[in-house]
Design a protein around this motif. Sequence first.
Motif, PDB file in Angstrom:
ATOM      1  N   HIS A 217       0.830  -1.209   0.000  1.00  0.00           N
ATOM      2  CA  HIS A 217       0.000   0.000   0.000  1.00  0.00           C
ATOM      3  C   HIS A 217       0.867   1.263   0.000  1.00  0.00           C
ATOM      4  O   HIS A 217       0.451   2.308  -0.520  1.00  0.00           O
ATOM      5  CB  HIS A 217      -0.934  -0.003   1.212  1.00  0.00           C
ATOM      6  CG  HIS A 217      -0.234   0.053   2.535  1.00  0.00           C
ATOM      7  ND1 HIS A 217       0.381  -1.057   3.095  1.00  0.00           N
ATOM      8  CD2 HIS A 217      -0.028   1.080   3.404  1.00  0.00           C
ATOM      9  CE1 HIS A 217       0.915  -0.723   4.257  1.00  0.00           C
ATOM     10  NE2 HIS A 217       0.691   0.564   4.462  1.00  0.00           N
ATOM     11  N   LYS A 218       2.075   1.162   0.557  1.00  0.00           N
ATOM     12  CA  LYS A 218       2.982   2.311   0.556  1.00  0.00           C
ATOM     13  C   LYS A 218       3.504   2.579  -0.856  1.00  0.00           C
ATOM     14  O   LYS A 218       3.655   3.735  -1.267  1.00  0.00           O
ATOM     15  CB  LYS A 218       4.140   2.074   1.516  1.00  0.00           C
ATOM     16  CG  LYS A 218       3.709   1.994   2.973  1.00  0.00           C
ATOM     17  CD  LYS A 218       4.919   1.890   3.898  1.00  0.00           C
ATOM     18  CE  LYS A 218       4.489   1.883   5.351  1.00  0.00           C
ATOM     19  NZ  LYS A 218       5.644   1.876   6.270  1.00  0.00           N
ATOM     20  N   LEU A 219       3.781   1.512  -1.596  1.00  0.00           N
ATOM     21  CA  LEU A 219       4.193   1.681  -2.989  1.00  0.00           C
ATOM     22  C   LEU A 219       3.047   2.257  -3.811  1.00  0.00           C
ATOM     23  O   LEU A 219       3.263   3.130  -4.660  1.00  0.00           O
ATOM     24  CB  LEU A 219       4.643   0.339  -3.563  1.00  0.00           C
ATOM     25  CG  LEU A 219       5.065   0.328  -5.031  1.00  0.00           C
ATOM     26  CD1 LEU A 219       6.231   1.277  -5.280  1.00  0.00           C
ATOM     27  CD2 LEU A 219       5.435  -1.090  -5.470  1.00  0.00           C
ATOM     28  N   GLN A 220       1.838   1.793  -3.562  1.00  0.00           N
ATOM     29  CA  GLN A 220       0.671   2.304  -4.281  1.00  0.00           C
ATOM     30  C   GLN A 220       0.516   3.808  -4.057  1.00  0.00           C
ATOM     31  O   GLN A 220       0.215   4.558  -4.987  1.00  0.00           O
ATOM     32  CB  GLN A 220      -0.590   1.572  -3.819  1.00  0.00           C
ATOM     33  CG  GLN A 220      -1.890   2.081  -4.429  1.00  0.00           C
ATOM     34  CD  GLN A 220      -1.959   1.891  -5.939  1.00  0.00           C
ATOM     35  OE1 GLN A 220      -1.454   0.903  -6.462  1.00  0.00           O
ATOM     36  NE2 GLN A 220      -2.567   2.845  -6.642  1.00  0.00           N
TER      37      GLN A 220
ATOM     38  N   ILE B 197      10.340  -3.190  -9.453  1.00  0.00           N
ATOM     39  CA  ILE B 197      11.348  -3.103  -8.400  1.00  0.00           C
ATOM     40  C   ILE B 197      12.263  -4.320  -8.502  1.00  0.00           C
ATOM     41  O   ILE B 197      11.787  -5.465  -8.487  1.00  0.00           O
ATOM     42  CB  ILE B 197      10.696  -3.069  -7.003  1.00  0.00           C
ATOM     43  CG1 ILE B 197       9.586  -2.010  -6.938  1.00  0.00           C
ATOM     44  CG2 ILE B 197      11.749  -2.849  -5.935  1.00  0.00           C
ATOM     45  CD1 ILE B 197      10.044  -0.601  -7.169  1.00  0.00           C
ATOM     46  N   SER B 198      13.578  -4.084  -8.609  1.00  0.00           N
ATOM     47  CA  SER B 198      14.526  -5.193  -8.718  1.00  0.00           C
ATOM     48  C   SER B 198      15.481  -5.272  -7.536  1.00  0.00           C
ATOM     49  O   SER B 198      16.183  -6.274  -7.377  1.00  0.00           O
ATOM     50  CB  SER B 198      15.336  -5.080 -10.016  1.00  0.00           C
ATOM     51  OG  SER B 198      16.113  -3.894 -10.010  1.00  0.00           O
ATOM     52  N   ASN B 199      15.540  -4.233  -6.712  1.00  0.00           N
ATOM     53  CA  ASN B 199      16.415  -4.252  -5.544  1.00  0.00           C
ATOM     54  C   ASN B 199      15.870  -5.231  -4.512  1.00  0.00           C
ATOM     55  O   ASN B 199      14.723  -5.120  -4.066  1.00  0.00           O
ATOM     56  CB  ASN B 199      16.508  -2.844  -4.947  1.00  0.00           C
ATOM     57  CG  ASN B 199      17.296  -2.811  -3.659  1.00  0.00           C
ATOM     58  OD1 ASN B 199      16.719  -2.751  -2.587  1.00  0.00           O
ATOM     59  ND2 ASN B 199      18.608  -2.857  -3.763  1.00  0.00           N
ATOM     60  N   THR B 200      16.686  -6.221  -4.133  1.00  0.00           N
ATOM     61  CA  THR B 200      16.188  -7.294  -3.280  1.00  0.00           C
ATOM     62  C   THR B 200      15.788  -6.802  -1.886  1.00  0.00           C
ATOM     63  O   THR B 200      14.855  -7.339  -1.285  1.00  0.00           O
ATOM     64  CB  THR B 200      17.226  -8.417  -3.157  1.00  0.00           C
ATOM     65  OG1 THR B 200      18.479  -7.866  -2.713  1.00  0.00           O
ATOM     66  CG2 THR B 200      17.428  -9.114  -4.494  1.00  0.00           C
ATOM     67  N   ALA B 201      16.485  -5.774  -1.375  1.00  0.00           N
ATOM     68  CA  ALA B 201      16.118  -5.237  -0.067  1.00  0.00           C
ATOM     69  C   ALA B 201      14.747  -4.573  -0.117  1.00  0.00           C
ATOM     70  O   ALA B 201      13.936  -4.731   0.803  1.00  0.00           O
ATOM     71  CB  ALA B 201      17.174  -4.239   0.404  1.00  0.00           C
ATOM     72  N   SER B 202      14.469  -3.842  -1.185  1.00  0.00           N
ATOM     73  CA  SER B 202      13.157  -3.194  -1.325  1.00  0.00           C
ATOM     74  C   SER B 202      12.063  -4.230  -1.558  1.00  0.00           C
ATOM     75  O   SER B 202      10.935  -4.075  -1.068  1.00  0.00           O
ATOM     76  CB  SER B 202      13.190  -2.184  -2.473  1.00  0.00           C
ATOM     77  OG  SER B 202      13.995  -1.073  -2.139  1.00  0.00           O
TER      78      SER B 202
ATOM     79  N   TYR C 114      11.295  -5.582   1.783  1.00  0.00           N
ATOM     80  CA  TYR C 114      10.546  -4.590   2.557  1.00  0.00           C
ATOM     81  C   TYR C 114       9.078  -4.565   2.152  1.00  0.00           C
ATOM     82  O   TYR C 114       8.187  -4.496   3.001  1.00  0.00           O
ATOM     83  CB  TYR C 114      11.158  -3.202   2.353  1.00  0.00           C
ATOM     84  CG  TYR C 114      10.420  -2.094   3.058  1.00  0.00           C
ATOM     85  CD1 TYR C 114      10.634  -1.853   4.411  1.00  0.00           C
ATOM     86  CD2 TYR C 114       9.500  -1.294   2.387  1.00  0.00           C
ATOM     87  CE1 TYR C 114       9.949  -0.841   5.076  1.00  0.00           C
ATOM     88  CE2 TYR C 114       8.810  -0.288   3.040  1.00  0.00           C
ATOM     89  CZ  TYR C 114       9.044  -0.075   4.384  1.00  0.00           C
ATOM     90  OH  TYR C 114       8.348   0.930   5.037  1.00  0.00           O
ATOM     91  N   LEU C 115       8.823  -4.661   0.862  1.00  0.00           N
ATOM     92  CA  LEU C 115       7.453  -4.540   0.348  1.00  0.00           C
ATOM     93  C   LEU C 115       6.656  -5.830   0.448  1.00  0.00           C
ATOM     94  O   LEU C 115       5.431  -5.800   0.612  1.00  0.00           O
ATOM     95  CB  LEU C 115       7.491  -4.066  -1.108  1.00  0.00           C
ATOM     96  CG  LEU C 115       8.013  -2.641  -1.337  1.00  0.00           C
ATOM     97  CD1 LEU C 115       8.290  -2.402  -2.815  1.00  0.00           C
ATOM     98  CD2 LEU C 115       7.024  -1.605  -0.808  1.00  0.00           C
TER      99      LEU C 115
ATOM    100  N   PRO D  95       0.153  -6.870  -7.861  1.00  0.00           N
ATOM    101  CA  PRO D  95       1.564  -7.219  -7.684  1.00  0.00           C
ATOM    102  C   PRO D  95       1.861  -8.632  -8.192  1.00  0.00           C
ATOM    103  O   PRO D  95       1.073  -9.562  -7.978  1.00  0.00           O
ATOM    104  CB  PRO D  95       1.742  -7.146  -6.176  1.00  0.00           C
ATOM    105  CG  PRO D  95       0.404  -7.526  -5.623  1.00  0.00           C
ATOM    106  CD  PRO D  95      -0.634  -7.070  -6.628  1.00  0.00           C
ATOM    107  N   THR D  96       3.017  -8.768  -8.841  1.00  0.00           N
ATOM    108  CA  THR D  96       3.486 -10.085  -9.275  1.00  0.00           C
ATOM    109  C   THR D  96       4.975 -10.183  -8.966  1.00  0.00           C
ATOM    110  O   THR D  96       5.755  -9.328  -9.376  1.00  0.00           O
ATOM    111  CB  THR D  96       3.268 -10.309 -10.774  1.00  0.00           C
ATOM    112  OG1 THR D  96       1.881 -10.109 -11.094  1.00  0.00           O
ATOM    113  CG2 THR D  96       3.673 -11.719 -11.183  1.00  0.00           C
TER     114      THR D  96
END
Length: 359
Positions: A4-7, A20-25, A28-29, A52-53
Amino acid sequence: MRLHKLQKILEEKNLKCAIISNTASIFYLTGYDYISTDIGNFVALVYCDGVPTLIVPLLELYRAEEKIKDIDVVAYSTTFTGDKIIKGNLKDAIFSYVHQNKIGLDIQNTSSTFYNYFNKYEIVDLSKDLSLLRAIKEPEELELIKKAGEITSASMKIAQDKLTNSEVSEKQLAGIIDMTMRSEGAEDYAFPSIVAFGENSAFPHHVPTDKIIKDGQNAVIDIGARYNNYCFDSTRTFIKGNNLEIKKIYEIVLEAQIEAIDRARDGVKAAEVDLAARNIIEKSGYGKYFIHSTGHGVGIEVHEYPPVSPTSDAELKENMVITVEPGIYLKNKFGVRIEDTIIITKKKPIVLETTFKYL
């Protein structure tokens, strides 16, 4: 999950699609933690039109499905086909889900190869938005960081004891520290443990050797545990025996660190915290020997937003977690660094100490 934060970010930027390709992000998501010793982008979170996929290599499909239950997980393979398997590479899999001409990317944490996948698209950079999002910790994140700190503390105390009571090399002590972290519940270290004796301590990122500490020399120990994917970072400088010159430098670094910690609070510029430490060291005549920034954010990654440096434009916010780690490094002699991980509040920060830091 925090999708929901990304949205919300996408709505603010009038975007319908982000990759998003960063594994830490991604962790987090979504809660999915991709672990690989390879360098590159091998997983991606595609979030388009509110759907999301998660796209993973085939060998990660079962684990990803086990880790996250509420979003679709698909795999890619150039060899195998089947249910939930897309024939091709990561790029092929991503493009099967993207139907927009304008996309959001975390450019700062994206490889050039991955970025070039999207040269035909209008790209909006989400780097700063995602960095700030992750920088302000939720209560459960703070608890995980504190637990990582407790494990680090146990390891630091073991290291201090070994230095006092045993003849031990840098490599041996690093191994003992890492073993202690595991035995105390960490899944890994946050970064390779730094153990540096004597003249080796003048190298901030020294790699441990067979050197054994001698009387009158110091030891710089920079370590951090990773617990449930959250990191900690701490440095202590110990001395074996007595050395007045090292004690003098230590007191300067300690004063600089205390001054910087006292300055750190909600609403203060990160550069001001750096300046507070740097001014003390410069006034003592050792400014040119303080050769790195004063600190950095800590969380899922051991180095993340905000940077605490002279050029940082970041403003500290409540529940950010940062390090404060001034140092002085005298080549061919010794180095001194003292580092604490702290939680920013509206008043004085919470210092997550790992062991007594006074000589």
